[in-house]
Design an enzyme around this catalytic site. Structure first.
Site, short mmCIF file in Angstrom:
data_model
loop_
_atom_site.label_atom_id
_atom_site.label_comp_id
_atom_site.label_asym_id
_atom_site.label_seq_id
_atom_site.Cartn_x
_atom_site.Cartn_y
_atom_site.Cartn_z
N HIS A 159 0.85 -1.26 0.06
CA HIS A 159 -0.06 -0.02 -0.09
C HIS A 159 0.94 1.30 -0.02
O HIS A 159 0.41 2.35 -0.51
CB HIS A 159 -0.82 0.11 1.15
CG HIS A 159 -2.03 -0.93 0.82
ND1 HIS A 159 -2.18 -2.31 1.45
CD2 HIS A 159 -3.26 -0.87 0.10
CE1 HIS A 159 -3.33 -3.01 0.96
NE2 HIS A 159 -3.62 -2.05 0.19
N GLU B 173 -10.98 -11.00 -4.52
CA GLU B 173 -9.69 -11.04 -4.18
C GLU B 173 -8.88 -12.15 -3.52
O GLU B 173 -7.75 -12.05 -3.25
CB GLU B 173 -9.01 -9.66 -3.54
CG GLU B 173 -9.88 -9.27 -2.35
CD GLU B 173 -9.42 -7.95 -2.15
OE1 GLU B 173 -8.52 -7.15 -2.40
OE2 GLU B 173 -10.18 -7.39 -1.18
N ASP C 78 -4.40 -8.33 -4.19
CA ASP C 78 -4.56 -9.58 -3.42
C ASP C 78 -4.68 -10.78 -3.96
O ASP C 78 -4.37 -11.95 -3.51
CB ASP C 78 -5.59 -9.19 -2.35
CG ASP C 78 -5.33 -8.16 -1.18
OD1 ASP C 78 -4.15 -8.40 -0.72
OD2 ASP C 78 -6.07 -7.29 -1.08
N CYS D 67 -9.93 -3.27 -9.88
CA CYS D 67 -9.59 -2.18 -9.36
C CYS D 67 -8.15 -2.48 -8.91
O CYS D 67 -7.47 -1.63 -8.29
CB CYS D 67 -10.34 -1.66 -8.27
SG CYS D 67 -10.51 -2.66 -6.85
C1 PEP Z 1 -6.64 -5.22 -4.58
O1 PEP Z 1 -6.35 -6.17 -3.57
O2 PEP Z 1 -6.32 -5.32 -5.62
C2 PEP Z 1 -7.24 -3.99 -4.19
C3 PEP Z 1 -7.48 -2.97 -5.16
O3 PEP Z 1 -7.34 -3.58 -3.02
P1 PEP Z 1 -5.98 -3.12 -1.93
O4 PEP Z 1 -4.97 -2.80 -2.96
O5 PEP Z 1 -6.44 -2.14 -1.17
O6 PEP Z 1 -5.81 -4.33 -1.18
MG MG Z 2 -7.09 -5.84 -1.77
#
Ligand code: PEP
Ligand code: MG
Length: 567
Positions: A180, A425, A449, A496
């Site tokens: 992140h 995910e 994920d 996403c």
């Molecule tokens: C993902 O896991 O691809 C996602 C968009 O959520 P995050 O990156 O916040 O875990």
């Molecule tokens: Mg995620």
């Protein structure tokens, strides 16, 4: 390009030594002086908090100031110095260990986490005693603007603070490209490199450095020719962006006339401006975790309601997909203090996202209530992260139904048709995507994920990030299963994760049937350019071949063919 600032936050090393009787008084005085200095430093920080910072951060500093008034930290160490004839640093350490042991014994998780505050204050006192001073990024007027920060690791919350300071770039010795911290840096437009082992060994404070985030290269003390070369690259980037921005108002539509939905991923409320700047159709992922960071207490229902209402207002009628809290793993926040805490082993497999929310209704309910209330004001969608079985989904749906029933009987307005979606995910959810598609209004594929869990690689661990492979056949098959399940149930499906915004995979994903992309504002126009330069008919059969390929060289050859003509 900028001057280096080395962030050295590793634990302070303390040793014990025995004092002669005649030095005791002086040592106690040295200790008392450290307490006074720590108070002065904290007051200075509190007085310089930028207005944009969460209001509760001042309260968080006040807590530490109060601890510096408490006899446990102001008198007990002095007694220890006198009695044990030990140095001040050691006396503080003994007292710290005793206090932490008491907190760790406590059943109440709220009280247990107060030990972090003890550590924070003690660390400050010890740094003063050792003449180390506070860390520069903790001091609001530290003039880090334009600096390049080199650190062992940065948490997402650190990264937000760094952005307040206006740093030019950063490099960390640890961390994976889909951590992140890395995602946040990308979306904040901070050039960065993660997992650059030993970086701090080769750079000194104030050295001139260049961070080339595209190729993952850090250059120290570059010669004039190299500087000119990179200045040229910076100019090219600006020209490239000036070209792309012309696409802002244009639709995303393939060469054979298929319209593609391009939405944006958002981390911080102020990012909503960039959604409009790049002409995104809406927000496909609003990561709300950042509302909970760098503050003393989680935001209450009313505060969240205001934030979501303002977001709707800012987006002028475009839809916003609010993802419910995804704390845990590499986004740790103490429920009591709002500060980040140390990441433990296997956190990615632990109490995270919807699991944590279902366990802590005190955290979850205010958010759900705020989202449901805000749905009366504009087009909101609610997105549940990290579902792994249907029971979790049923639990969340039951809570939502209860809140709606209460609002209905109290005449609180809300939109009863607000779409509720789930992030797919976790491989278990991907394999059963049809079951989720049946119960939900839409799906969103979180590849960050999905890849982490499919490949069994912790996304913050740079030692295994070489295994992060969005085109591994297992990942592609899961993506195909999810898209197909959504289609079968006539439900929208978006992606996403970072893969959706990676220019190398846009055509492949189009070929696999993806029509909704949610990406960082910084890459949205690049994705649009690719969409507009693609003929679906041409990429579909090649994408099918990628799915059937057995070796990575075969996959790479096919990707090369799919991307032919893209620069
Ligand atoms: C993902 O896991 O691809 C996602 C968009 O959520 P995050 O990156 O916040 O875990
Ligand atoms: Mg995620």
């Amino acid at each position: 390009m900028g001057r280096a600032h080395i962030l050295q936050r590793d634990q302070v090393d303390i040793s014990e030594y025995c004092l002669k009787e005649e030095y005791i008084v002086e040592e106690v005085r040295r200790f008392e002086h450290a307490v006074l200095t720590a108070r002065q430093q904290l007051r200075a920080i509190r007085d310089h908090i930028p207005p944009a910072t969460a209001a509760d951060i001042a309260a968080f500093i006040d807590t530490h100031l109060l601890m510096l008034e408490d006899s446990a930290l102001t008198q007990e160490p002095a007694r220890l110095i006198t009695e044990r004839r030990c140095n001040a640093e050691w006396a503080v350490k003994i007292q710290r260990d005793a206090l932490v042991a008491v907190f760790e014994e406590m059943d109440d998780p709220y009280l247990r986490t107060r030990k972090d505050d003890v550590d924070h204050v003690v660390n400050r006192m010890q740094r003063i005693l050792l003449n180390q001073g506070p860390m520069r990024h903790e001091v609001p007027d530290s003039r880090l603007r334009g600096y390049i920060v080199l650190a062992d690791d940065l948490t997402p919350a650190d990264t937000v603070l760094m952005q307040h300071h206006g740093i030019a770039a950063f490099a960390t010795e640890h961390g994976g490209p889909t951590s992140h911290t890395a995602i946040l840096a990308r979306s904040l437009g901070i050039p960065s490199i993660v997992g650059l082992h030993q970086a701090r060994r080769y750079v000194r404070e104030e050295d001139l450095v260049i961070i080339d985030g595209i190729s993952g290269v850090l250059l120290v003390d570059p010669d004039p020719e190299t500087i000119r070369y990179y200045e040229g690259l910076q100019r090219q980037e600006r020209v490239h962006f000036a070209e792309l921005i012309k696409l802002k108002g244009a639709p995303a539509i393939t060469g054979d006339g298929i319209t593609i939905c391009l939405e944006a991923n958002i981390e911080l409320p102020k990012d909503f401006e960039s959604v409009l700047n790049v002409g995104a159709l809406g927000v496909g992922l609003y990561r709300t975790e950042y509302l909970y960071m760098n503050r003393d207490r989680p935001p209450a229902e009313e505060e969240q309601f205001q934030v979501y209402s303002q977001a709707l207002h800012a987006l002028q009628g475009r839809p916003i997909t609010i993802r419910t809290l995804d704390l845990g793993a590499d986004k740790q926040v103490d429920s009591s203090t709002g500060r980040e805490r140390r990441v433990l082993a296997n956190q990615a497999l632990g109490l995270r996202a919807v699991r944590l929310c279902l366990k802590e209704p005190g955290l979850f309910l205010p958010q759900l209530r705020a989202i449901i209330r805000a749905s009366a004001l504009g087009p909101l969608r609610l997105l549940i992260p990290m579902l792994s079985n249907l029971q979790e989904l049923y639990q969340v749906l039951a809570i939502i139904a209860e809140i709606r029933a209460e609002f209905r009987s109290n005449a609180v307005p809300f939109d009863p048709d607000m779409p509720i979606g789930g992030m797919i995910e976790v491989p278990a959810a991907a394999m059963c995507a049809d079951l989720f598609a049946k119960q939900l209004d839409f799906l969103s594929i979180g590849t960050n994920d999905l890849i982490q869990y499919t490949m069994a690689i912790d996304r913050v661990n740079d030692e295994v990030s070489y295994l992060y492979d969005p085109v591994h056949p297992a990942v592609l098959r899961l993506i195909r299963i999810i898209i197909q399940a959504a289609r079968d149930h006539k439900k929208p499906v978006a992606m996403c994760g970072e893969m959706a915004g990676d220019p190398r995979y846009v055509r492949l994903l189009l070929g696999l049937g993806l029509r909704d992309f949610s990406v960082h504002p910084a890459v949205l126009l690049e994705v649009k350019k690719i969409v507009n330069n693609t003929r679906l008919a041409e990429v579909m059969s090649l994408s099918e071949q990628v799915l059937a390929a057995s070796s990575s060289s075969e996959i790479n050859d096919l990707l090369g063919r799919i991307n032919a003509g893209l620069n």
